[in-house]
Design an enzyme around this catalytic site. Structure first.
Site, PDB file in Angstrom:
ATOM      1  N   LYS A   1     -15.495   4.793   4.874  1.00  0.00           N
ATOM      2  CA  LYS A   1     -14.327   4.572   5.712  1.00  0.00           C
ATOM      3  C   LYS A   1     -14.361   5.545   6.878  1.00  0.00           C
ATOM      4  CE  LYS A   1     -10.523   2.945   4.546  1.00  0.00           C
ATOM      5  NZ  LYS A   1      -9.125   2.724   4.148  1.00  0.00           N
TER       6      LYS A   1
ATOM      7  N   GLU B   1       0.850  -1.200   0.000  1.00  0.00           N
ATOM      8  CA  GLU B   1       0.000   0.000   0.000  1.00  0.00           C
ATOM      9  C   GLU B   1       0.879   1.240   0.000  1.00  0.00           C
ATOM     10  OE1 GLU B   1      -2.856   0.646   3.099  1.00  0.00           O
ATOM     11  OE2 GLU B   1      -3.699  -1.382   2.967  1.00  0.00           O
TER      12      GLU B   1
ATOM     13  N   GLU C   1      -9.156   9.740   4.774  1.00  0.00           N
ATOM     14  CA  GLU C   1      -9.409   8.301   4.632  1.00  0.00           C
ATOM     15  C   GLU C   1     -10.403   7.989   3.524  1.00  0.00           C
ATOM     16  OE1 GLU C   1      -8.141   5.466   6.166  1.00  0.00           O
ATOM     17  OE2 GLU C   1      -6.591   6.866   6.797  1.00  0.00           O
TER      18      GLU C   1
ATOM     19  N   GLU D   1     -13.661   5.859  -0.978  1.00  0.00           N
ATOM     20  CA  GLU D   1     -14.587   4.970  -0.263  1.00  0.00           C
ATOM     21  C   GLU D   1     -15.320   5.777   0.813  1.00  0.00           C
ATOM     22  OE1 GLU D   1     -12.655   1.018   0.625  1.00  0.00           O
ATOM     23  OE2 GLU D   1     -10.949   2.019  -0.324  1.00  0.00           O
TER      24      GLU D   1
END
Length: 458
Positions: free
Chosen positions: A321, A264, A327, A318
């Site tokens: 999250k 990541e 985030e 997203e």
């Protein structure tokens, strides 16, 4: 255009000339903590349209794995942390999980690795002690099905597993993790021919230390670099320094042969007011320059012959999250499949993209090229770039001193051109080494300022 095509073919030849195992690679993390994402079938179409050939998941969702079958896309799946205890304590549990979630789909779905847990050492449920036993049991299950040579097993660690990461050469793991889990895990990875997954985020380091870390250093842009006081290596990006801190830590434990895959990394396009550096422009710069840096085929200063495999985080923004605004804003795409920003993702796109501060070209430029000052950049920018080139950049600026051969014409543009070209040639005419924040550009005819001759090649 001809130059771009020539570069592309040379880059392609280079890529094909090395083994697939050693080739540099860009993948992407496909997280699904959202309620507005397109169905997996459309996501697969998006991946293929972008030339993405590797994807990493956070589970083994049946719909997703089925959608990825017969696509040629390599897949990393994950066993969630909450299953580590059962997997570690019961071989039959591991056997059943592998049959239901791996062998039921592979090889039609090209599962290349299983991430057993994710950042287990910071899991509040204290699953650390279960990690290596779980990895061993999953491996045993794969072996029973003769899949152990096809599918690697690893577990992503966060940089917080290190007790020291600066200077890079001092990289070391936290002492309370070394004997219980780090050394047994590294031994497992060595024994099974696997690699260590590492989640590396220069954004976090920059946001927490923006008064000490140069933003350009974090974004792979033109910067003076940082010399490691321990080994003398010069780092031109925080990313390389972070990866090598882990390399130093594994080497300190005599496991320097275990390779690293960056499972990541990313940069948010939006953040809260206290999340310094979170912006669309910085995200585009970080991820775009990262892709170019990875696909140029070079390793890190500590591991120069090990091309990098990196999974960008993440495919989509997203919306469910938890945590700060950042985030929910790491995605390269909105759920509508529109790009948040445009960056190259493939070798062909890198070859066609304008030069940026991403290190040296994969292949040397054919024929003579020189670097000259951009007179339209303004005196302030030219002077700052000239000072850098003659100072930390290490250009040979003696010929432009008063009384020397290239002092005349005594103009800022002429002196800057000589200094920029000296730096450019010294850096082997690498891509991004003739830019200086827009203060310079490459020419294909030898420049002339008075009687001064500009060298090519050092």
């Amino acid at each position: 255009m001809a130059h771009s095509l020539s570069f592309f073919f040379l880059l392609l030849i280079f890529t094909l000339s090395i083994t697939s195992e050693a080739a540099p690679s860009i993948g992407i993390n496909y997280g699904r903590v959202a309620n507005d994402l397109p169905p997996p079938s459309k996501v697969v179409q998006l991946l293929k349209s972008q030339g993405i050939t590797r994807v990493k998941l956070y589970d083994t969702d049946a719909t997703v794995l089925s959608a990825l079958s017969n696509t040629g896309i390599k897949v990393v799946v994950a066993m969630p942390n909450e299953l580590l205890s059962s997997t570690a304590g019961d071989q039959s549990f591991a056997d059943n999980w592998v049959k239901a979630n791996i062998s039921a789909y592979h090889p039609a779905t090209q599962i290349e690795a299983i991430a057993v847990g994710n950042e287990v050492f910071v899991d509040p449920n204290n699953t650390t002690n279960y990690l290596v036993p779980a990895m061993n049991n999953v491996y045993n299950s794969l072996k029973k099905l003769n899949l152990h040579n096809d599918i690697k097993i690893s577990s992503p660690i966060a940089l917080s597993a290190l007790s020291s990461s600066y200077p890079t050469s001092s990289g070391s793991f936290k002492s309370d993790l070394v004997e219980p889990v780090i050394k047994p895990m590294l031994e497992f990875l060595r024994k099974t021919g696997s690699y260590l997954m590492v989640n590396a985020y220069p954004f976090f380091a920059y946001a927490a230390n923006s008064d000490k870390i140069n933003l350009s250093y974090a974004l792979f842009e033109n910067n003076p670099g940082v010399v490691d006081s321990g080994n003398g290596f010069k780092y031109n990006s925080l990313f390389d320094a972070q990866v090598d801190a882990v390399n130093a830590a594994t080497s300190a434990l005599q496991y320097g042969d275990v390779k690293i895959v960056v499972s990541e990394t990313g940069w948010p396009s939006k953040g809260d007011s206290n999340e310094i550096g979170a912006s669309e422009a910085n995200a585009a710069s970080y991820n775009g320059n990262l892709v170019k840096r990875v696909l140029n085929g070079s390793g890190t200063p500590l591991r120069p012959n090990d091309p990098l495999t990196v999974f960008l985080f993440a495919l989509f923004n997203e919306n469910q999250k938890p945590g700060p605004t950042s985030e929910r804003n790491y995605g390269l795409f909105y759920p509508t499949e529109q790009k948040v920003y445009d960056i190259p993702l493939t070798v062909a796109e890198v070859a066609a993209a304008p030069s940026s501060e991403v290190g040296k070209s994969l292949v040397p430029t054919k024929g003579g090229t020189w670097c000259v000052a951009n007179g339209g950049a303004g005196a302030e920018k030219l002077q700052a770039a000239l000072d850098y080139a003659c100072g930390e950049g290490g250009a040979d600026c003696a010929p432009i001193q008063k009384g020397a051969t290239c002092y005349d014409p005594n103009t800022l543009e002429a002196h800057a051109s000589y200094a920029f070209n000296s730096y450019y040639q010294k850096m082997s005419r690498g891509s991004g080494t003739c830019d200086f924040g827009g203060a310079a550009y490459v020419v294909t005819q030898p420049p002339r300022f008075g009687k001064c001759e500009f060298p090519t090649g050092y």
